[in-house]
Design a protein around this motif. Structure first.
Motif, short mmCIF file in Angstrom:
data_model
loop_
_atom_site.label_atom_id
_atom_site.label_comp_id
_atom_site.label_asym_id
_atom_site.label_seq_id
_atom_site.Cartn_x
_atom_site.Cartn_y
_atom_site.Cartn_z
N ILE A 182 9.48 4.02 -18.57
CA ILE A 182 8.83 4.92 -17.63
C ILE A 182 7.64 4.18 -17.03
O ILE A 182 6.78 3.69 -17.76
CB ILE A 182 8.35 6.22 -18.31
CG1 ILE A 182 9.55 6.99 -18.88
CG2 ILE A 182 7.59 7.09 -17.32
CD1 ILE A 182 9.16 8.24 -19.64
N LEU A 183 7.59 4.08 -15.71
CA LEU A 183 6.50 3.42 -15.01
C LEU A 183 5.85 4.40 -14.03
O LEU A 183 6.55 5.08 -13.28
CB LEU A 183 7.00 2.20 -14.23
CG LEU A 183 7.57 1.03 -15.03
CD1 LEU A 183 8.07 -0.05 -14.08
CD2 LEU A 183 6.53 0.47 -15.98
N ALA A 184 4.53 4.44 -14.05
CA ALA A 184 3.81 5.32 -13.13
C ALA A 184 3.09 4.50 -12.07
O ALA A 184 2.60 3.40 -12.33
CB ALA A 184 2.80 6.18 -13.90
N PHE A 185 3.03 5.06 -10.87
CA PHE A 185 2.29 4.48 -9.75
C PHE A 185 1.44 5.59 -9.16
O PHE A 185 1.55 6.75 -9.55
CB PHE A 185 3.27 3.91 -8.71
CG PHE A 185 4.26 2.93 -9.28
CD1 PHE A 185 3.96 1.59 -9.36
CD2 PHE A 185 5.48 3.37 -9.79
CE1 PHE A 185 4.86 0.68 -9.92
CE2 PHE A 185 6.39 2.48 -10.34
CZ PHE A 185 6.07 1.13 -10.41
N ALA A 186 0.60 5.26 -8.22
CA ALA A 186 -0.31 6.27 -7.67
C ALA A 186 0.46 7.44 -7.08
O ALA A 186 0.08 8.61 -7.25
CB ALA A 186 -1.21 5.64 -6.62
N THR A 187 1.56 7.17 -6.37
CA THR A 187 2.32 8.25 -5.72
C THR A 187 3.80 8.20 -6.09
O THR A 187 4.65 8.63 -5.30
CB THR A 187 2.15 8.17 -4.20
OG1 THR A 187 2.66 6.90 -3.73
CG2 THR A 187 0.71 8.35 -3.77
N ALA A 188 4.13 7.66 -7.25
CA ALA A 188 5.53 7.58 -7.65
C ALA A 188 5.63 7.44 -9.16
O ALA A 188 4.66 7.10 -9.84
CB ALA A 188 6.22 6.39 -6.98
N ILE A 189 6.83 7.71 -9.67
CA ILE A 189 7.12 7.48 -11.08
C ILE A 189 8.57 7.07 -11.20
O ILE A 189 9.44 7.60 -10.51
CB ILE A 189 6.83 8.74 -11.94
CG1 ILE A 189 7.11 8.45 -13.43
CG2 ILE A 189 7.58 9.95 -11.45
CD1 ILE A 189 6.61 9.54 -14.36
N ARG A 190 8.84 6.07 -12.05
CA ARG A 190 10.20 5.64 -12.34
C ARG A 190 10.50 5.93 -13.81
O ARG A 190 9.76 5.50 -14.69
CB ARG A 190 10.41 4.16 -12.04
CG ARG A 190 11.80 3.70 -12.42
CD ARG A 190 12.20 2.34 -11.91
NE ARG A 190 13.55 2.03 -12.40
CZ ARG A 190 14.29 1.00 -11.99
NH1 ARG A 190 13.82 0.18 -11.07
NH2 ARG A 190 15.50 0.81 -12.49
N ASP A 191 11.59 6.63 -14.06
CA ASP A 191 12.04 6.95 -15.41
C ASP A 191 13.49 6.50 -15.52
O ASP A 191 14.40 7.16 -15.01
CB ASP A 191 11.92 8.45 -15.66
CG ASP A 191 12.25 8.83 -17.10
OD1 ASP A 191 12.77 7.97 -17.83
OD2 ASP A 191 12.02 9.99 -17.48
N GLY A 192 13.72 5.35 -16.18
CA GLY A 192 15.06 4.78 -16.19
C GLY A 192 15.48 4.41 -14.78
O GLY A 192 14.78 3.67 -14.09
N ASP A 193 16.59 4.95 -14.33
CA ASP A 193 17.07 4.66 -12.97
C ASP A 193 16.56 5.67 -11.94
O ASP A 193 16.77 5.48 -10.74
CB ASP A 193 18.60 4.63 -12.94
CG ASP A 193 19.16 3.40 -13.62
OD1 ASP A 193 18.52 2.33 -13.53
OD2 ASP A 193 20.23 3.50 -14.26
N ALA A 216 0.82 -1.23 0.00
CA ALA A 216 0.00 0.00 0.00
C ALA A 216 0.84 1.26 0.00
O ALA A 216 0.32 2.36 0.18
CB ALA A 216 -0.99 0.02 1.16
N THR A 217 2.17 1.15 -0.22
CA THR A 217 3.01 2.31 -0.45
C THR A 217 3.72 2.10 -1.78
O THR A 217 3.81 0.98 -2.29
CB THR A 217 4.07 2.49 0.65
OG1 THR A 217 5.14 1.52 0.47
CG2 THR A 217 3.46 2.32 2.04
N ASP A 218 4.25 3.18 -2.34
CA ASP A 218 4.97 3.09 -3.61
C ASP A 218 6.48 3.14 -3.44
O ASP A 218 7.22 3.38 -4.40
CB ASP A 218 4.50 4.19 -4.57
CG ASP A 218 3.11 3.91 -5.12
OD1 ASP A 218 2.80 2.72 -5.28
OD2 ASP A 218 2.35 4.86 -5.37
N TYR A 219 6.96 2.92 -2.21
CA TYR A 219 8.38 2.62 -2.02
C TYR A 219 8.60 1.20 -2.53
O TYR A 219 7.66 0.43 -2.72
CB TYR A 219 8.76 2.75 -0.55
CG TYR A 219 8.74 4.18 -0.05
CD1 TYR A 219 9.82 5.03 -0.27
CD2 TYR A 219 7.64 4.68 0.65
CE1 TYR A 219 9.80 6.36 0.18
CE2 TYR A 219 7.61 5.99 1.10
CZ TYR A 219 8.70 6.82 0.86
OH TYR A 219 8.67 8.12 1.30
N GLU A 220 9.88 0.83 -2.73
CA GLU A 220 10.19 -0.46 -3.33
C GLU A 220 9.60 -1.63 -2.53
O GLU A 220 9.21 -2.65 -3.11
CB GLU A 220 11.71 -0.64 -3.47
CG GLU A 220 12.37 0.37 -4.41
CD GLU A 220 12.02 0.15 -5.87
OE1 GLU A 220 12.59 -0.74 -6.51
OE2 GLU A 220 11.16 0.91 -6.38
#
Length: 514
Positions: A451-462, A373-377
């Motif tokens: 690029i991946l999106a989450f409810a409270t996060a986004i990852r772009d490459g590294d 339920a969090t967008d940390y790893e």
């Protein structure tokens, strides 16, 4: 002008046209016969953390899954959608969950919007036999809570339509079971994972004399609370964990992950994990660890029997098997409240109801911080194991391919030669957002940054940005800091601004949503 309704003859003609197009696609792949298409077995655990399988660093006994890893591919950077409902919606539709009616937070078990089409719907339409077992969420864009609706999509079905397990040893009022679209009286005393396994074996056995390809979705309840397992499986873990502090287990898992090549050398355990509190001020702390481990082992025993059934039916070599989890381990305690187990009752039996709690979940998510339920790893990183002798090159390797649970649908569609159009059975559907994992299975480099999106996060490459409500966003370089310990937001404000803008573009609802 009133549009004309489709006649039965027109519908039959359209079906023949689809089959013809599939044949043309498969011939272009060098597959002469539709029935040579691979089978798919998707095995999903519920609330299983990144480090809870032996092949991902754990001391828990998972020999069957470990063997799949040695014969296939392990992904080190595979992501889910941090909660049960959104992850299942993403798996089934290939879309971000908020695009198909699964917003984060409240009401995560809403019905899918009818702007989507599910993997099961597409495979069945293309001639696959479909079977869903366990948690039967999201198999159709219609009201999937209805057994009759799900039965239109699943040729075989067994489990519950309500989401959670309720109880692992008996019928629960809020988790009624169904079998092949009809209500089924669940026998008391039988363990849910065993019931699931028996049905899976029955289905696979039935395919032995059929050349028709199939998709088998095994959605386990374990290790989701309540913590319940067979006493004989729990007992050895009580002895094991009695001899080792939980912090020592964390360090041993991390060292094994580094040795295996899953995690970069130099990675440290987050302080928040080392200091995570046991549930209910330590009440039944040892038992919680042991029962959770026994539940993971029960999944592995189920996998072993599934593999045996596939081999006996002659289906093993041309079956893509995927093993994953819907989110990270859960620290939730709101259903436990530290209730005392009645005197004379064994913790982990049907007469007890306890949760993992923060310290057990912290161990499950090693080396990552935070929880489900969090967008940390710790909330979104999942194991993914793929095994398919006919289509995986360099078996036994670890892939650093950045991937997402929404990638499973396009992967299956590509391997089955199925197209995903803007219409399905005369309803408009949106395009999927996932990317096929076929290049990763073929050991090809990821040529474009993901690029991946989450409810409270986004990852772009590294780079990964955590979006906080107070505006104090957190920026991490995951190539050097996978457990998110060094916030670089102050050093790179332009990257924060760019990624925050991109997140706002991706984290939007479609026009079909309320």
């Amino acid at each position: 002008m009133v549009p004309r309704k489709s006649t039965p003859e027109k519908m039959i003609a359209l079906r023949f046209l689809k089959v013809f197009l599939i044949l043309v696609t498969l011939n272009s792949w060098g597959i002469a016969d539709v029935e040579d298409r691979p089978n798919f077995v998707i095995i999903m655990a519920d609330d299983m953390g990144f480090s809870e399988l032996g092949c991902y660093g754990s001391e828990i006994k998972t020999p069957a899954i470990d063997k799949l890893a040695s014969e296939g591919v392990r992904f080190s950077q595979f992501y889910n959608s941090n909660r049960c409902g959104p992850s299942r919606a993403s798996l089934m539709t290939g879309c971000y969950p908020w695009r198909v009616g699964q917003p984060p937070g409240a009401n995560t078990f809403a019905n899918l919007d009818k702007n989507s089409v599910t993997l099961m719907e597409l495979l069945k339409e293309a001639g696959y036999e479909t079977c869903g077992v366990g948690r039967l969420d999201m198999v159709t864009s219609e009201n999937w809570h209805s057994p009759s609706n799900s039965a239109k999509v699943l040729d075989w079905s067994f489990g519950v339509m309500s989401g959670g397990p309720g109880d692992y040893f008996k019928k629960a009022a809020k988790s009624p079971w169904v079998k092949n679209g009809k209500k089924w009286e669940r026998p008391e005393g039988e363990y849910s994972t065993d019931l699931i396994t028996d049905f899976v074996s029955e289905f696979i056995k039935s395919t032995a004399n059929r050349s028709k390809p199939f998709c088998l979705y095994i959605s386990h309840f374990a290790p989701h609370w309540p913590l319940q397992a067979h006493e004989e499986t729990v007992r050895p873990y009580l002895d094991l964990y009695k001899a080792k502090p939980i912090q020592s287990l964390m360090q041993e898992r991390l060292e094994k992950q580094i040795q295996l090549g899953l995690i970069p050398p130099g990675t440290q355990i987050p302080e928040s994990s080392l200091t995570a509190k046991p549930a209910a001020k330590g009440y039944l702390a040892l038992e919680r660890l042991a029962i959770n481990a026994a539940m993971i082992e029960s999944i592995d025993k189920s996998v072993a029997k599934t593999i045996e059934a596939l081999e006996a039916a002659g289906k093993l070599d041309n079956t893509l098997i995927l093993v994953l989890s819907d989110n990270g381990a859960s620290d939730h305690m709101h259903h436990d409240h530290g209730k005392q187990v009645p005197e004379g009752v064994r913790p982990g039996s049907t007469h007890s109801f306890i949760n993992q709690g923060p310290s057990v979940a912290a161990l499950g998510n090693i080396p990552f911080r935070n929880y489900k339920a969090t967008d940390y790893e710790g909330g979104i990183a999942s194991p993914l194991i793929a095994r398919w002798p006919a289509g995986i090159s360099s078996p036994g390797r670890i892939s650093n391919h950045i991937a997402h649970i929404s990638d499973i649908l396009p992967t299956c569609l590509e391997l089955a030669g199925i197209s995903h159009s803007t219409k399905f059975q005369e309803r408009e559907v949106i395009a999927y957002t996932g990317s096929s994992l076929v290049p990763a299975l073929n050991d090809k480099q990821q040529t474009t940054e993901r690029i991946l999106a989450f409810a409270t996060a986004i990852r772009d490459g590294d780079w990964k940005l955590i979006i906080r409500e107070d505006g104090e966003h957190e920026l991490y370089d995951l190539s050097k800091d996978r457990n998110e310990s060094i916030n670089l937001a102050g050093e790179y404000p332009e990257i924060v601004q760019k990624m925050n803008k991109r997140h706002k573009e991706l984290f939007t609802k479609t026009n079909n949503q309320k």
